[in-house]
Design an enzyme around this catalytic site. Structure first.
Site, PDB file in Angstrom:
ATOM      1  N   TYR A  42       2.925   2.778  -2.877  1.00 26.90           N
ATOM      2  CA  TYR A  42       2.926   1.771  -1.812  1.00 26.90           C
ATOM      3  C   TYR A  42       3.244   0.398  -2.379  1.00 26.90           C
ATOM      4  O   TYR A  42       2.944   0.114  -3.543  1.00 26.90           O
ATOM      5  CB  TYR A  42       1.541   1.675  -1.150  1.00 26.90           C
ATOM      6  CG  TYR A  42       1.042   2.932  -0.511  1.00 26.90           C
ATOM      7  CD1 TYR A  42       1.266   3.188   0.845  1.00 26.90           C
ATOM      8  CD2 TYR A  42       0.325   3.875  -1.245  1.00 26.90           C
ATOM      9  CE1 TYR A  42       0.785   4.345   1.444  1.00 26.90           C
ATOM     10  CE2 TYR A  42      -0.153   5.038  -0.651  1.00 26.90           C
ATOM     11  CZ  TYR A  42       0.080   5.263   0.686  1.00 26.90           C
ATOM     12  OH  TYR A  42      -0.393   6.416   1.271  1.00 26.90           O
ATOM     13  N   ASP A  60      -7.892  -4.585   7.252  1.00 23.72           N
ATOM     14  CA  ASP A  60      -6.493  -4.995   7.354  1.00 23.72           C
ATOM     15  C   ASP A  60      -6.390  -6.166   8.334  1.00 23.72           C
ATOM     16  O   ASP A  60      -7.408  -6.678   8.826  1.00 23.72           O
ATOM     17  CB  ASP A  60      -5.585  -3.822   7.759  1.00 23.72           C
ATOM     18  CG  ASP A  60      -5.938  -3.241   9.127  1.00 23.72           C
ATOM     19  OD1 ASP A  60      -6.650  -3.899   9.909  1.00 23.72           O
ATOM     20  OD2 ASP A  60      -5.502  -2.105   9.410  1.00 23.72           O
ATOM     21  N   ARG A  71      -6.214  -0.190   1.870  1.00 24.33           N
ATOM     22  CA  ARG A  71      -7.005  -1.243   2.519  1.00 24.33           C
ATOM     23  C   ARG A  71      -8.273  -1.531   1.720  1.00 24.33           C
ATOM     24  O   ARG A  71      -8.618  -2.681   1.453  1.00 24.33           O
ATOM     25  CB  ARG A  71      -7.423  -0.789   3.929  1.00 24.33           C
ATOM     26  CG  ARG A  71      -6.346  -0.822   4.964  1.00 24.33           C
ATOM     27  CD  ARG A  71      -6.935  -0.437   6.309  1.00 24.33           C
ATOM     28  NE  ARG A  71      -7.039   1.000   6.489  1.00 24.33           N
ATOM     29  CZ  ARG A  71      -7.887   1.590   7.324  1.00 24.33           C
ATOM     30  NH1 ARG A  71      -8.741   0.870   8.019  1.00 24.33           N
ATOM     31  NH2 ARG A  71      -7.898   2.893   7.465  1.00 24.33           N
ATOM     32  N   ASP A  77      -1.065   4.742   9.153  1.00 26.71           N
ATOM     33  CA  ASP A  77      -1.588   3.959  10.273  1.00 26.71           C
ATOM     34  C   ASP A  77      -0.439   3.343  11.071  1.00 26.71           C
ATOM     35  O   ASP A  77       0.647   3.092  10.517  1.00 26.71           O
ATOM     36  CB  ASP A  77      -2.509   2.844   9.767  1.00 26.71           C
ATOM     37  CG  ASP A  77      -3.806   3.383   9.181  1.00 26.71           C
ATOM     38  OD1 ASP A  77      -4.166   4.526   9.521  1.00 26.71           O
ATOM     39  OD2 ASP A  77      -4.436   2.672   8.377  1.00 26.71           O
TER      40      ASP A  77
END
Length: 302
Positions: free
Chosen positions: A67, A81, A180, A39
């Protein structure tokens, strides 16, 4: 033009497609593809395949990702988010302690199912979910099978604000996992609405942040005449596949795309055939003929 993989460090504000367009211009080629969307608000490792390496993009995309995420407890958003509108709010009192957080994170490890966010690129009946969301339309979201290989609390990151609490964790997960959504689910387990407030991809398959390179540095090296130094060999992107060295006779059969008998030791789903370190093809078990293997991706042709 040299073929291979560029472990790009995508910075915030760019889409994955933006990065592909920029690399195409820099290397003056259309044969460029990325290996897993990030994103615009997310930064981190985005391997870019260039030249013949575009043939192996799917193999890198399918590999696990790692991540580092920050989760904020206290309010949830439409997009899950920090960019979305607030849809639920609750003061974080009392603040969960580290032991409780660690125990909760541990409970999310393993195989599980996940429903992707409303604001995502997952397609339903030919349209992306975010297109339905922006139009105010409700649609049933598909359930996805994912796996969380490791999920650990990052020490000394628990911060309490006036109405919210944030902390960071490191997750290694399968392709298609929405961090998310993982953040909102973790928050729910802790008893609070939550959202992902920050995210960095630290590893994609064999490529890590340490070796990732930013666009500005790529431009600098191209101007210096050392652009090839940012391109890793295709073999690195296929290092997870069993490697089979073949003789000249078998090499000729492979280059002609022949179906071959499977060696008794060939029990994996896919194999990488090489000859004197030259990548020839990826073969897979034949779907209908037991004991045979067939080409999946030709990496060299006659």
């Amino acid at each position: 033009m040299e073929s291979g993989i560029i472990p790009l460090y995508k910075q915030k504000g760019m889409t994955s497609h933006d990065c592909v367009v920029k690399i195409r211009k820099l290397f003056k080629t259309k044969k460029v593809g990325h290996t897993g969307t990030l994103d615009p608000d997310v930064e981190g490792v985005l391997p870019i395949c260039i030249g013949r390496a575009t043939k192996i993009a799917e193999y890198i995309t399918d590999l696990p990702k790692q991540y580092e995420a920050e989760i904020t407890l206290g309010y949830a958003t439409t997009t899950e988010d920090a960019s979305g509108d607030i849809i639920d709010k609750k003061q974080v009192m009392p603040c969960p302690d580290e032991n409780n957080i660690k125990k909760t994170l541990q409970s999310f490890q393993g195989r599980q199912q996940q429903i992707p966010p409303l604001y995502s690129a997952v397609k339903v009946q030919g349209k992306k979910l975010y297109e339905y969301a922006r139009a105010g339309l409700e649609v049933e979201r598909p359930v996805k099978d994912i796996e969380i290989y490791e999920l650990v609390f990052k020490g000394n990151t628990l911060v309490q604000h006036e109405d919210t609490v944030s902390f960071r964790f490191i997750v290694t997960c399968s392709k298609g996992t929405y961090v998310r959504t993982l953040c909102t689910d973790i928050g729910r387990s802790l008893g609070f609405p939550a959202h992902m407030s920050e995210l960095t991809r630290t590893r994609s398959g064999p490529f890590t942040c340490e070796e990732a390179i930013k666009l500005e540095e790529i431009e600098n090296r191209l101007q210096e005449g050392s652009g090839s130094s940012v391109i890793y060999p295709m073999a690195k992107g296929l290092a997870h596949l069993p490697r089979v060295e073949v003789d000249e006779q078998t090499k000729a059969k492979i280059l002609n795309g022949r179906v071959l008998p499977a060696d008794k030791q060939m029990k994996e789903k896919m194999f990488l055939f090489v000859s004197a370190d030259e990548l020839l093809a990826v073969y897979q078990q034949h779907p209908t003929k037991e004991g045979l293997i067939k080409p999946k991706t030709m990496l060299r042709t006659i």
